[in-house]
Structure formats: structure tokens, C-alpha cells
Design a protein around this motif. Structure first.
Motif: not given
Length: 392
Positions: A85-99, A103-108
């Protein structure tokens, strides 16, 4: 209708200087909200950081960032809550910030929200400045900052990211920067389902522009051709984000174009024209204490409709009216999660332009007093809300 005092095309440095009062005021409001939240949470024995980054939808986003799609929860009543149900752009950016950082995924996610909220504030200023002038632009940003649920702008949610992409896409449309508008619409469509509102606004503006040029003979043949192909290409690419994700979900679920609707049905979320919400409001009037809440909800809906009509009367461009109308319709006519409707309305920032114009006509001291009081009330309400039921 463009305000005669609206800015000419300016370089980025000049545009940033023009927007600086709005951005500084926005940052001050958000800082106040976070400070009150931190104090309230500490007194309540909870963590402000956890409330902002590791509860409700933010948990679903970080799970997608960390584990990808495929996670679901089966509830005792048979409902299935899937992270599709959740569209992907925010999770992609969280994954990029973590990588790329510690930062953790949450902090990203919190970092993305902070940067996106500033970008959204700047985009709202740019649109309001273009349409109604600089003072109204500053007031529009500050009114957006002090809405009662403004604390969501600082959460690891997708509202700030979507609003930033939508605002800048609409600004590009109003400036006839069609390819920029189309590309931003793609990303908006990868952020939230309501990205279709940005696509529709672009399409309406492009068709209106095309018809207007044909009716008035256009400009030179070369200029007309360049504008025409850019508009056409923008119309083609704009829906690719939302359509691509919906079709991918359909392929993954084996349900074709209806797969995403099935996923939303698992959350008991759908579009029923406002019937369920109307029944929810009506049921509030069955007893005296809840009748007050029902009256407040009804008054809120009336206020939203009045602001929209006022925007029409004040000559907002068709692109803004189409965008706002679709955001409002999708928010009010969804069949579930009634407590989330104020949050879903947050991207409908052109609704606030009539209020911004009214504040801009006041003396600066009076508008500052009004906005300061609203900022304090918003900060207190946001802290109370997050330490209570919070946003669904």
C-alpha cells in the motif's frame, strides 16, 4: 491570474533571498513545535524521537526500506495489511540515506522529512508569490506551518516529500517549464496515490495552453513547435510514476490493474464518494458529548469547501484548482481511517491562499501576532496528539 508584483525569472540565489523570510519563519515554527514535543514527551515518559520516526506509517516505510516489499499483517477479523500500500519513493530515499551515512533507516526518514519540508515551504512560497505576491507567499508558508497537525511535516511520513514535489511541479507548470513539471510529477506519483492530482493539473494546464495558442495563432512556428513537443512529452511522462507502481503491484499480486485496489481493500480503504465519512460525522450527533466533535467536523468540511470556492473567485490558475480539488476529493471521500483526513489534506496547500491573502493585508505586527498565537497552539496540539492517538 498572476499578481503584478510577482517575480520575474530570477537566478537561484535571488530566488532564495526572496524566499528567505518565509523559510526562516517556517524553520522557527517547526523548531517551536519540536521543542514543545520534546518537553511534553519527556514529561510523559515517552521519546519524541520514537514518536516522529518509529510509529504508525513510519514503521511501514522503514520496513520497506530495510526488507523490501512482501511484508503483511493478517488481522483477526480477516483483513490483510500489506506494505504494498505504501509507494516507494520515501523508502528508496531512506535506503539511500542509510547506505551513504551512519543513519538508521528511521533517522534517514527524519532527515528526508526535514529537507523535504523546507523544499515544500519554498515551493509553496514560490507558487503563492507568483500568483498573489511576496507577502501572501510568506503568509501562505506560515499558515501551512501552523496548521494543527503541522507536526506531521517533521515526521518520517511522505506528506512533506509529496507536497514539495507537487508544489514545485505546479510552479513549473505555471512557468511553462513543461519537462521539469513532468519529471516532478513522475516522482510525486511514486510518493503517494494522490500523485494523480499533480498529473491531472499538468494535463489540464497543457491542454488549456495548447488550445489557447491554437486559438490565438501561437507565436512563431519554431517557438510554437518547441512548446508543443515539450507539453506533449510532459503529458506522456507525468503519469509514469504512479502508473508504473500500480501496474507493478498488479503484476506482483496477479490481479493486473486491480491489484493495488485489492491491497487498499485489505486496509479497508477505498473511494465511496464520501458516504462512509458522512455517516461517521452523522453518528457523532447521537449523543451530546460526541455532537461537539460532529459539529467541529462538519464545520471543518464547510470551511474547506468555502476556501476552495474563494480560491476560484480569487482567480487561482486552473492547474491549482484541479490539483486542490482532487486532493480534497480523495481525502474526504475515502471510506476509512477518518482520523487521518486532516493529514491527507495537508498537501492541498492552495486552500490556504485566501487566508494568506487576508493576513498579508493586515499590518505586519497584527499578522505576526495572529501567526505567533497559531504557532503556539499548533505546537501544543501536535505534542498532545503525538503523545495520544497520533496520525493513523
Amino acid at each position: 491570474m498572476t499578481d503584478p508584483e510577482s517575480p520575474a525569472v530570477t537566478p537561484p540565489a535571488g530566488a532564495l533571498r526572496r524566499a528567505a523570510p518565509a523559510l526562516l519563519g517556517y524553520a522557527a515554527v517547526r523548531a517551536l513545535g519540536l521543542a514543545v514535543l520534546a518537553v511534553w514527551s519527556a514529561a510523559d515518559g515517552t521519546s519524541a524521537h520514537r514518536l516522529l520516526s518509529e510509529r504508525w506509517d513510519s514503521l511501514w516505510y522503514t520496513r520497506v526500506a530495510a526488507l523490501g516489499y512482501g511484508y503483511e499483517v493478517r488481522l483477526p477479523d480477516g483483513d490483510v495489511h500489506s506494505n504494498l500500500a505504501f509507494f516507494p519513493l520515501l523508502p528508496w530515499l531512506e535506503r539511500f540515506g542509510h547506505a551513504v551515512s551512519p543513519l538508521s533507516y528511521a533517522d534517514a526518514g527524519l532527515l528526508v522529512a526535514a529537507l523535504a519540508s523546507l523544499a515544500a515551504a519554498w515551493g509553496i512560497f514560490a507558487v503563492a508569490d507568483l500568483v498573489h505576491g511576496r507577502r501572501a507567499g510568506v503568509c501562505a508558508v506560515l499558515v501551512w506551518a501552523v496548521v494543527p497537525i503541522g507536526v506531521v511535516q517533521s515526521m518520517a511520513y511522505s506528506e512533506s516529500l509529496f507536497t514539495a514535489l507537487a508544489a514545485w511541479s505546479l510552479y513549473a507548470v505555471l512557468r511553462d517549464r513543461w519537462l521539469t513539471a513532468g519529471l516532478l510529477a513522475v516522482f510525486a506519483g511514486l510518493t503517494r496515490p494522490v500523485g494523480i492530482a499533480v498529473v491531472a493539473a499538468l494535463w489540464v494546464a497543457a491542454i488549456t495552453s495548447f488550445v489557447g495558442e491554437r486559438r490565438h495563432g501561437g507565436s512563431t512556428a519554431g517557438t510554437y513547435g518547441a512548446h508543443a513537443w515539450r507539453r506533449a512529452l510532459a503529458m506522456i511522462i507525468a503519469p509514469l510514476g504512479a502508473a508504473g507502481y500500480v501496474l507493478w503491484v498488479g503484476h506482483r499480486t496477479g490481479r493486473g490493474p486491480f491489484g493495488y485496489l485489492d491491497v487498499q481493500a485489505g486496509w479497508r480503504n477505498g473511494f465511496d464518494g464520501g458516504y462512509a465519512f458522512g455517516r461517521f460525522v452523522a453518528e457523532k450527533f447521537t449523543s451530546f458529548p460526541s455532537a461537539l466533535a460532529g459539529a467541529a467536523l462538519a464545520a471543518g468540511v464547510v470551511l474547506i469547501l468555502w476556501l476552495y470556492v474563494t480560491g476560484v473567485r480569487q482567480g487561482q490558475p486552473p492547474a491549482l484548482l484541479v490539483y486542490t480539488g482532487i486532493v480534497v476529493a480523495l481525502a474526504l471521500c475515502a471510506s476509512s481511517y477518518f482520523g487521518s483526513k486532516p493529514r491527507l489534506l495537508m498537501p492541498a496547500f492552495p486552500l490556504l491562499f485566501p487566508l494568506a491573502r487576508a493576513l498579508a493585508r493586515l499590518r505586519p505586527s497584527r499578522s505576526a501576532l495572529v501567526l505567533g498565537g497559531l504557532a503556539a497552539a499548533s505546537a501544543v496540539y501536535g505534542a498532545f496528539w503525538l503523545n495520544g492517538s497520533g496520525p493513523p
